[in-house]
Structure formats: structure tokens, C-alpha cells
Write a protein that holds these residues in place. Sequence first.
Motif, PDB file in Angstrom:
ATOM      1  N   ILE A  24       0.799  -1.288   0.106  1.00  0.00           N
ATOM      2  CA  ILE A  24       0.038  -0.063  -0.018  1.00  0.00           C
ATOM      3  C   ILE A  24       0.751   1.220  -0.178  1.00  0.00           C
ATOM      4  O   ILE A  24       0.334   2.291  -0.222  1.00  0.00           O
ATOM      5  N   VAL A  28      -0.981   4.643  -1.439  1.00  0.00           N
ATOM      6  CA  VAL A  28      -1.624   5.700  -0.293  1.00  0.00           C
ATOM      7  C   VAL A  28      -1.881   7.112  -0.886  1.00  0.00           C
ATOM      8  O   VAL A  28      -2.851   7.668  -0.758  1.00  0.00           O
ATOM      9  N   TRP A  88      -6.956  -2.528   6.592  1.00  0.00           N
ATOM     10  CA  TRP A  88      -6.682  -2.585   5.401  1.00  0.00           C
ATOM     11  C   TRP A  88      -8.016  -2.704   4.411  1.00  0.00           C
ATOM     12  O   TRP A  88      -7.976  -2.081   3.443  1.00  0.00           O
ATOM     13  N   HIS A  91      -9.705   0.596   4.225  1.00  0.00           N
ATOM     14  CA  HIS A  91      -9.086   1.500   3.322  1.00  0.00           C
ATOM     15  C   HIS A  91      -9.545   1.310   1.781  1.00  0.00           C
ATOM     16  O   HIS A  91      -9.628   1.888   0.991  1.00  0.00           O
ATOM     17  N   ALA A  92      -9.816  -0.009   1.753  1.00  0.00           N
ATOM     18  CA  ALA A  92     -10.156  -0.761   0.345  1.00  0.00           C
ATOM     19  C   ALA A  92     -11.524  -0.068  -0.235  1.00  0.00           C
ATOM     20  O   ALA A  92     -11.850   0.085  -1.144  1.00  0.00           O
ATOM     21  N   HIS A 104      -7.884   3.138  11.278  1.00  0.00           N
ATOM     22  CA  HIS A 104      -6.423   3.339  11.351  1.00  0.00           C
ATOM     23  C   HIS A 104      -6.261   3.259  12.795  1.00  0.00           C
ATOM     24  O   HIS A 104      -5.137   2.856  13.428  1.00  0.00           O
ATOM     25  N   ARG A 161      -7.492   0.655  -5.302  1.00  0.00           N
ATOM     26  CA  ARG A 161      -7.904   0.036  -4.094  1.00  0.00           C
ATOM     27  C   ARG A 161      -7.689  -1.404  -4.183  1.00  0.00           C
ATOM     28  O   ARG A 161      -7.743  -2.087  -2.999  1.00  0.00           O
ATOM     29  N   PHE A 164      -5.021  -2.835  -1.325  1.00  0.00           N
ATOM     30  CA  PHE A 164      -5.741  -2.747  -0.058  1.00  0.00           C
ATOM     31  C   PHE A 164      -6.407  -4.076   0.273  1.00  0.00           C
ATOM     32  O   PHE A 164      -6.299  -4.845   1.485  1.00  0.00           O
TER      33      PHE A 164
END
Length: 400
Positions: A24, A28, A88, A91-92, A104, A161, A164
Motif C-alpha cells: 500500500i 496511499v 486494510w 482502506h479498500a 486506522h 484500491r 488494500f
Amino acid sequence: MRRAPALSFLFGTVFLDMLGLGLIVPIVPALMSAVTRDAAAAVFWSGLLGSIYGLLQFAVSPLLGRLSDRYGRRPVLLASLACLGLDWLAHAISPSPWTLLVFHALAGACAGTKTVVNAYIADVTEAESRARAYGLIGSAFGLGFVAGPTIGGLLGAVDVRLPFFAAATLSFANVAYGWFVLPESRPGDRTTPLTLRTANPVGAVTVVLRRPVLGRLAYARLCADVARMTHQSTWTFFLTYQFAWSTVQIGVVLAAGALVGAVFQARAVGPIVRRLGDRRAAVAGSLLGVAALAGTAFVSVPWMLYVLQAVGVLGSVGGPAAQSWISRHVRADEQGIVQGTLTGIGAVAETVVPVTAGLAFGWSLTYASPGLVFVGAAAFAAVSTLLLAATPDRRTVPIE
């Protein structure tokens, strides 16, 4: 204790952790720009996510370590891996930076992988074999660093994405694998005290630093972390400024150095530490690190950089040796809390140093030499060396 499956799992855990992180790293900025729809906001939120992760890791790491002392390593490690997978996955799929911040933060609060892995190794290895085991873990770290960004860049070219999703899948697969193959190294011991004094970060750090031998080793670790993070935060910028290297050249040199370092830690650390002992190997490795950092400050041609990288690889023996030395001065029922406290101290360095080192590097470009920041890093490494050299190799009193 089935040591071979356990150590194999720990090696795989660290490798997959670093692989997931490496997947990642190149993506980012693109993800945060897509989520925030503004370049300035993307930079702000990226920094905020990193800071909140480090802050919560500092706050909770001693508690996670103590929980692993009291209830066992296995449940804490598997829970940490599961939380990382959730982070993760968030994030995706998340459309909002606030959602990312929450998950996070949760991942930072559950970031016990390093703590538990170090404690687990101390549980299942004899003192004379411990540096070799920590060297293998360092090798897994390096191999994951090599593979992750390359794979992440390829996946990110398909969809921003996708890396992630891949990182989340690796984390959840690691949890499932560990559920079936990882034996417990320290069965739950409800007699291990769990008090506010040792479970809060300030109290835990205070208790560790007050112990004569362990305190010096902890200060030495902190100085080494500051030096390491200063180097990591500014090295690519330095190469870009000093030699006008492209991102491809920098990436190749980074990957080559990490690969050579991984092989060295896997094959050479054990024999070197057996011959020198933990203390002398830690001091020697730290001295080589000082030389590599100080030399980088004055490097003027690229070939010198390769020589200094080789010196730095040789100096990497110091980390596993110091970690083994620390573990020998800690009782079995306090490995978790001590490793958690050290993880928390390291989290402070990883949160604060990149910002301060970046500011110092920017100032040096205008008012001094661009290598000045490496002089500062070498100074911290030198203090770490002096602390290691001045520390006697003897037992200390237990944490209460």
C-alpha cells in the motif's frame, strides 16, 4: 513446544505484515487524493492517519504486552493481525477519511505484532540461539520490504484500491493459518499482575527506564530508532538532491540493499553473535552504523554510497544482538510488557522523527549542507553505541 512450525509462522507473519505494508505504500497518496478529492487535504489526512496510529500504538503497546504475559501470546497476536486486516479492508472500501481515521486508530491500538513476536521468540528459544531467531525476523522484514512495493505498484495500476484488498486478504489468511498451526508459547498465567502502573504507557516506560541495565538498553534502543528513522525519512530525498537519481534508480538500490541485508541477517547474524556474544556484537554493529551514517553525510560520488550500504548491512547485526541481550535481562512473565514498552517507545520515534528530520533536511538545503541531517543521525547512533558499551551484562530486578 513445536518450535519449527511456530518460528515458521512468526517468520511468515512478519513477512506478510511487511508485504501488506509495502503493497500500500506506493498507493496511499493516490487513495487519499481519491477519497478527499483535494491534494492538500490528502497530505493532511495522510499525516493525521500516521500520527494517530503511532500515538495509539504508544498508548496501548504496554497493555497488549502485559495481556500476552497474563493470557498468552497466541490470542493477542491473532487479534492484532485481525485488526490489521480490518484496517486494510476499510482502506479498500471507505468513501470517507473519517472512516479511515477510526479504523486506522483501531489498528494502532491493536498493533501488537512486533511486541508479541519478540516475546514469543524469547519464550521458545534458548539464550544462545535467540540472536539468530531475531536475525531471521529481520530477514523477513527485509524480504517483505523488497516484494511489497513492487507488487503494490503493479496492483495499483489496475485499481487504486486493489492493493488494500490484497493486504487485507493476506492479513486474514495469516490469522486463519495461525489459528491452526501456531502453538501457545506461554499458557495463561492469571497470577501475573495486571496493574494500572504497568499497563499505562507512562508508568510502563518509567518502570523499565528505572532498571539499571534494562534502562540503559532502552535508551540505547531509542537513540538507535531516532538514527534509523532519520535515515529512512530523508535518504531518498538526499539521493534525489545530491545525485539527481530517478525513482527507478532509488528503488533498485533500496531493493538490492534490503535483499542483501535479508540474506545477511538470515545466514550470518547467528554465527557472528555466537562468536562475539550479545554485548560485543551489539556494540560492534552500532559502531558500523555510526560509520555508515557519518559517511553518508559526506558522500560525493555514487560508488561511495554502495560501500556505505555494505557497511550498514554489516552493522545490522547490532539490532538482533541488542534484542537478544534485552530479552536475557527479562523474566519469562514480563517479556510481553517489556517488549510492549519498547514498541511504544519506538512508536514515538516513528511518529515524531520523520516530521522533524524532514524539517531539518529542508533547512539544511537552504542554510547548510544537505548531508547535515545524517551527521545528526550519526550522533544519535554514537550515543546509542556509548550506552551499549557502558552497560554491564548482568541481571536486573524484575518488574513489579
